[in-house]
Design a protein around this motif. Sequence first.
Motif, short mmCIF file in Angstrom:
data_model
loop_
_atom_site.label_atom_id
_atom_site.label_comp_id
_atom_site.label_asym_id
_atom_site.label_seq_id
_atom_site.Cartn_x
_atom_site.Cartn_y
_atom_site.Cartn_z
N CYS A 1 -38.21 -0.07 12.78
CA CYS A 1 -37.11 0.36 13.64
C CYS A 1 -37.56 0.28 15.10
CB CYS A 1 -36.70 1.79 13.30
SG CYS A 1 -38.04 2.99 13.57
N ALA A 2 -36.65 0.52 16.02
CA ALA A 2 -36.98 0.39 17.45
C ALA A 2 -38.05 1.38 17.89
CB ALA A 2 -35.71 0.59 18.28
N GLY A 3 -38.02 2.60 17.32
CA GLY A 3 -39.02 3.60 17.69
C GLY A 3 -40.42 3.22 17.25
N VAL A 4 -40.52 2.62 16.07
CA VAL A 4 -41.81 2.16 15.56
C VAL A 4 -42.33 0.98 16.38
CG1 VAL A 4 -42.90 0.98 13.59
CG2 VAL A 4 -41.55 3.07 13.23
N VAL A 5 -41.45 0.03 16.68
CA VAL A 5 -41.84 -1.12 17.52
C VAL A 5 -42.38 -0.61 18.85
CG1 VAL A 5 -40.96 -3.11 18.80
CG2 VAL A 5 -40.25 -2.75 16.43
N ALA B 1 -45.62 8.29 23.16
CA ALA B 1 -44.88 7.27 22.40
C ALA B 1 -43.90 7.90 21.42
CB ALA B 1 -45.85 6.36 21.66
N THR B 2 -43.54 9.17 21.65
CA THR B 2 -42.55 9.82 20.80
C THR B 2 -41.26 9.00 20.77
OG1 THR B 2 -43.41 12.01 21.34
CG2 THR B 2 -41.19 11.93 20.45
N CYS B 3 -40.71 8.79 19.59
CA CYS B 3 -39.44 8.07 19.47
C CYS B 3 -38.37 8.79 20.29
CB CYS B 3 -39.01 8.00 18.01
SG CYS B 3 -37.36 7.28 17.78
N PRO B 4 -37.61 8.07 21.10
CA PRO B 4 -36.55 8.72 21.90
C PRO B 4 -35.54 9.50 21.07
CG PRO B 4 -36.97 6.51 22.73
CD PRO B 4 -37.76 6.64 21.45
N PHE C 1 -35.92 0.22 22.63
CA PHE C 1 -36.39 1.31 23.46
C PHE C 1 -37.49 0.78 24.38
CE2 PHE C 1 -35.38 4.07 19.57
CZ PHE C 1 -34.12 4.41 20.05
N PRO C 2 -37.38 0.99 25.69
CA PRO C 2 -38.45 0.54 26.60
C PRO C 2 -39.73 1.32 26.37
CG PRO C 2 -36.81 1.84 27.79
CD PRO C 2 -36.26 1.64 26.40
#
Length: 323
Positions: free
Chosen positions: A21-25, A104-107, A311-312
């Motif tokens: 997912c975007a948070g993991v990437v 790096a916490t997922c937003p 997510f940037p």
Amino acid sequence: MAESPEKPLLQVLLCSPRGFCAGVVRAIESVERALAIHGAPVYVRHEIVHNRYVVDSLRQKGAIFVEELDEVPDDGQPVIFSAHGVPRTVPAEAGRRNLFALDATCPLVTKVHREAEIHYRRGREIVLIGHSGHPEVVGTMGQLPAGSITLVETPEDVDRFVPRDVHNLAYVTQTTLSVQDTLGMVERLKGRFPEIVGPHKEDICYATTNRQEAVRRVAPVVDAMVVVGAPNSSNSQRLKEVAEKSGCPFAVLVQRAADIDWARFENVTRLGVTAGASAPEVLVEEVLDAFARRYALSVETVSAATEDMFFPLPRPLRDQAAE
């Protein structure tokens, strides 16, 4: 010379979306970017994501994984907080020691933290639906003073919960739970406490929801489901549970192809395959290759959603990369 017997046919229904997912990437790229900018070592508090293959790959590139900040020396190298989020005491300690900390916490986890803070500031007692001991739950509960948040894991926990004021309650949830199970818990909370305040937008993240929906579509029409993921990955465990509850005769969670118990697949003719949000696609391909050595595969993708979330990176990594 005798001809080799033909491989049995196996229809594979490949769930989409699956895997990263975007948070993991964002979390993995944070470690890789920090290594590229600052060189090794880069310290990472807790597994950056719950996947041994990913962690081992980053370790080989120079990442050092620690459980607590007291394992990080004062050598000026970055220390990165994992995608699951951390209690407030962790960045506070990093600041006290002047460590170069990167979050790096997922937003989407940060969103839950902010929701909890707003409820607390408005004087509400908070109920957190989640799994005890999971890093995300530890991080969320650690945003506020002890006693501000009550964790409920089961419907029975909801029934036992005695609030200080039934008119002043709010709930938040872990982002990686079963959508259906959580819905039942929320309905139970609302049944007991009609005035309880929920999040403006569902806390369970888009990736969890989409991956579970794809599994729900595939599970009733296959003989077995393989979920590629780690045993300590909450979202991967939930995919296995969703498959079983949606009518799949059996579902297994495997980290690598080597984990497959082939005897269990002897009479399988239709197989579902998916992967948790922290499992790389290379491991899905490894599992499919292992089946292809034993079966003649026919692969079809079953899609529940199209994902384009991005997510940037944490700002310090963006700023330094631009220089």
